[in-house]
Design a protein around this motif. Structure first.
Motif, PDB file in Angstrom:
ATOM      1  N   LEU A 284      30.300 -33.374  16.728  1.00 24.16           N
ATOM      2  CA  LEU A 284      29.776 -34.728  16.952  1.00 24.16           C
ATOM      3  C   LEU A 284      30.700 -35.753  16.309  1.00 24.16           C
ATOM      4  CD1 LEU A 284      26.060 -34.027  15.969  1.00 24.16           C
ATOM      5  CD2 LEU A 284      26.922 -34.398  18.279  1.00 24.16           C
ATOM      6  N   PRO A 285      30.919 -36.878  17.003  1.00 23.68           N
ATOM      7  CA  PRO A 285      31.763 -37.900  16.378  1.00 23.68           C
ATOM      8  C   PRO A 285      31.074 -38.512  15.161  1.00 23.68           C
ATOM      9  CG  PRO A 285      30.859 -38.690  18.461  1.00 23.68           C
ATOM     10  CD  PRO A 285      30.433 -37.259  18.319  1.00 23.68           C
ATOM     11  N   GLN A 286      31.848 -38.823  14.134  1.00 26.23           N
ATOM     12  CA  GLN A 286      31.296 -39.473  12.938  1.00 26.23           C
ATOM     13  C   GLN A 286      31.441 -40.973  13.118  1.00 26.23           C
ATOM     14  OE1 GLN A 286      33.831 -37.308  10.162  1.00 26.23           O
ATOM     15  NE2 GLN A 286      31.971 -36.547   9.193  1.00 26.23           N
ATOM     16  N   ILE A 287      30.428 -41.587  13.693  1.00 28.31           N
ATOM     17  CA  ILE A 287      30.509 -43.031  13.968  1.00 28.31           C
ATOM     18  C   ILE A 287      30.159 -43.828  12.716  1.00 28.31           C
ATOM     19  CG2 ILE A 287      29.543 -44.878  15.429  1.00 28.31           C
ATOM     20  CD1 ILE A 287      29.112 -42.573  17.519  1.00 28.31           C
ATOM     21  N   ILE A 288      29.240 -43.267  11.926  1.00 29.80           N
ATOM     22  CA  ILE A 288      28.869 -43.934  10.670  1.00 29.80           C
ATOM     23  C   ILE A 288      28.991 -42.945   9.509  1.00 29.80           C
ATOM     24  CG2 ILE A 288      27.280 -45.614  11.699  1.00 29.80           C
ATOM     25  CD1 ILE A 288      24.960 -43.786  10.796  1.00 29.80           C
ATOM     26  N   ARG A 289      28.934 -43.525   8.316  1.00 34.55           N
ATOM     27  CA  ARG A 289      28.849 -42.718   7.093  1.00 34.55           C
ATOM     28  C   ARG A 289      27.499 -43.057   6.476  1.00 34.55           C
ATOM     29  NH1 ARG A 289      30.362 -43.531   1.529  1.00 34.55           N
ATOM     30  NH2 ARG A 289      30.800 -45.741   1.832  1.00 34.55           N
ATOM     31  N   LEU A 290      26.786 -42.037   6.009  1.00 37.66           N
ATOM     32  CA  LEU A 290      25.479 -42.305   5.400  1.00 37.66           C
ATOM     33  C   LEU A 290      25.663 -42.746   3.951  1.00 37.66           C
ATOM     34  CD1 LEU A 290      23.482 -39.207   6.712  1.00 37.66           C
ATOM     35  CD2 LEU A 290      23.459 -41.534   7.633  1.00 37.66           C
ATOM     36  N   ILE A 291      25.016 -43.874   3.615  1.00 32.53           N
ATOM     37  CA  ILE A 291      25.032 -44.331   2.226  1.00 32.53           C
ATOM     38  C   ILE A 291      23.680 -43.884   1.651  1.00 32.53           C
ATOM     39  CG2 ILE A 291      25.210 -46.401   0.746  1.00 32.53           C
ATOM     40  CD1 ILE A 291      27.614 -46.194   2.614  1.00 32.53           C
ATOM     41  N   HIS A 292      23.639 -43.288   0.508  1.00 31.32           N
ATOM     42  CA  HIS A 292      22.397 -42.709  -0.044  1.00 31.32           C
ATOM     43  C   HIS A 292      21.723 -41.827   1.017  1.00 31.32           C
ATOM     44  CE1 HIS A 292      22.815 -45.448  -3.364  1.00 31.32           C
ATOM     45  NE2 HIS A 292      22.777 -46.489  -2.541  1.00 31.32           N
ATOM     46  N   PRO A 293      22.303 -40.664   1.322  1.00 35.27           N
ATOM     47  CA  PRO A 293      21.814 -39.851   2.448  1.00 35.27           C
ATOM     48  C   PRO A 293      20.308 -39.581   2.467  1.00 35.27           C
ATOM     49  CG  PRO A 293      23.876 -38.974   1.639  1.00 35.27           C
ATOM     50  CD  PRO A 293      23.484 -40.062   0.679  1.00 35.27           C
ATOM     51  N   GLY A 294      19.661 -39.493   1.309  1.00 35.05           N
ATOM     52  CA  GLY A 294      18.212 -39.242   1.305  1.00 35.05           C
ATOM     53  C   GLY A 294      17.394 -40.514   1.513  1.00 35.05           C
TER      54      GLY A 294
END
Ligand SMILES: C[S@@+](CC[C@H](N)C(=O)[O-])C[C@H]1O[C@@H](n2cnc3c(N)ncnc32)[C@H](O)[C@@H]1O
Length: 328
Positions: A284-294
């Motif tokens: 899957l393409p990484q379009i975003i990065r998760l900030i504070h994943p939880g």
């Protein structure tokens, strides 16, 4: 002595929103659930004069309140629409074209109803006070809750109460509601609550310190009447599509059904595969990065001051510079 009027809606997770959706000088901000403008006011207060802020809301009363509160601020524009449909709205497209040709720095979605809805009995959301069985966030469009119930049979009504209210007694409750309707006893919010209490007695719940037994069924009917979960996933994708590289989307949800959609959509856009099996059928393409994943939750002190914040969760995604990058 001057008395400061109490705000009707306290914006939740405000500090977390301010810290995690930074707006650069001359930044462009889209608020897809403007509400009474609580978040908007706080964000604009720390932004410079070149900032432009577009607020969208489906509720005419919310828009009027935000306008009364912030209408003097020339940086703010307001559009009447839903976040599902606004993308095709010519006024929205014109704003994006003129004000944000390079994309947006921050997008906020604070999902669900506001206290404007819950505290005004005439809007028909409350089982505590008598009001017409309406529950529409946009009272100018769509079916009222009463008209919607009139269109249901026992199965479809029970399914909505079960799916959107996560109510295990959905079937007998649906039967009791339709019985009241067909006997001409269903007109107001208290009539609806009374039908629900015939299945789940209120006194029993009170004695056990449980939530009001009407809570889950009201939530289920409200979500169905407003189509609250339909189009959320697509709207999140459209929002991410409008972010500049480095721009951030922040989404606040209030119940597990919304949060599940937000969590899985953002994870998918971050290239994380949540489907069956261990490995993605394709990368899957990484379009975003998760900030504070939880996600972020309210602190104890915010919950003490504003108890509804207890169930709020903020999830944030940051648009990647190179959206064609893939998981290695
Ligand atoms: C929790 S309130 C937002 C409060 C706002 N952040 C504030 O601080 O005042 C949610 C708002 O979103 C609006 N809303 C809900 N669903 C919407 C949708 N699909 N499209 C546009 N607005 C929506 C509601 O009318 C409500 O005013």
């Amino acid at each position: 002595m001057t008395t400061i009027p109490k705000p009707i809606h306290v914006p939740v997770l405000l500090q977390e929103v301010l810290e995690n959706l930074p707006v650069p000088s001359g930044g462009r901000v889209l608020d897809l659930t403007l509400g009474l403008g609580g978040h908007a006011q706080a964000i604009l207060a720390i932004c410079d004069a070149d900032t432009r802020y577009l607020g969208v809301d489906r509720d005419p009363f919310a828009r009027a309140s935000a306008k009364a509160r912030l209408g003097q601020d020339a940086r703010l524009s307001i559009i009447a629409d839903t976040y599902e449909n606004v993308w095709e709205n010519p006024a929205f497209q014109a704003w994006c074209h003129l004000q944000a040709p390079e994309g947006l720095d921050a997008i906020l979605m604070d999902l669900g109803v506001s206290s404007l809805h819950l505290k005004d009995p005439s809007r028909g959301f409350s089982f505590m006070e008598e009001g017409p069985l309406d529950m529409r966030m946009d009272p100018e469009h769509g079916l009222t809750a009463l008209q919607w119930i009139a269109d249901q049979d026992e199965t479809t009504l029970a399914d909505a109460i079960y799916k959107y209210g996560e109510e295990r007694s959905s079937r007998p409750i649906a039967r009791a509601i339709l019985k009241a309707f067909h006997e001409g006893r269903l007109h107001t919010t208290l009539d609806l609550a009374a039908a629900i209490y015939t299945v789940l007695p209120r006194e029993f719940a009170r004695r056990k310190g449980q939530i009001d037994p009407a809570t889950r069924s009201f939530q289920g009917i409200r979500i169905a009447v407003n189509g609250e979960l339909e189009g959320l996933e697509k709207s999140l994708e459209r929002a991410v599509g409008l972010l500049k590289p480095g721009g951030r989307l922040g989404v606040i949800s209030f119940h597990s059904l919304e949060d599940r959609i937000v969590k899985h959509t953002l994870r998918r856009l971050a290239g994380v595969y949540d489907g069956p099996g261990r490995t993605a059928p394709e990368l899957l393409p990484q379009i975003i990065r998760l900030i504070h994943p939880g996600g972020l939750k309210a602190t104890d002190s915010e919950i003490a001051q504003n108890p509804p914040s207890r169930s709020a969760r903020l999830r944030i995604g940051q648009k990647q510079a190179d959206t064609s990058s893939r998981i290695s």
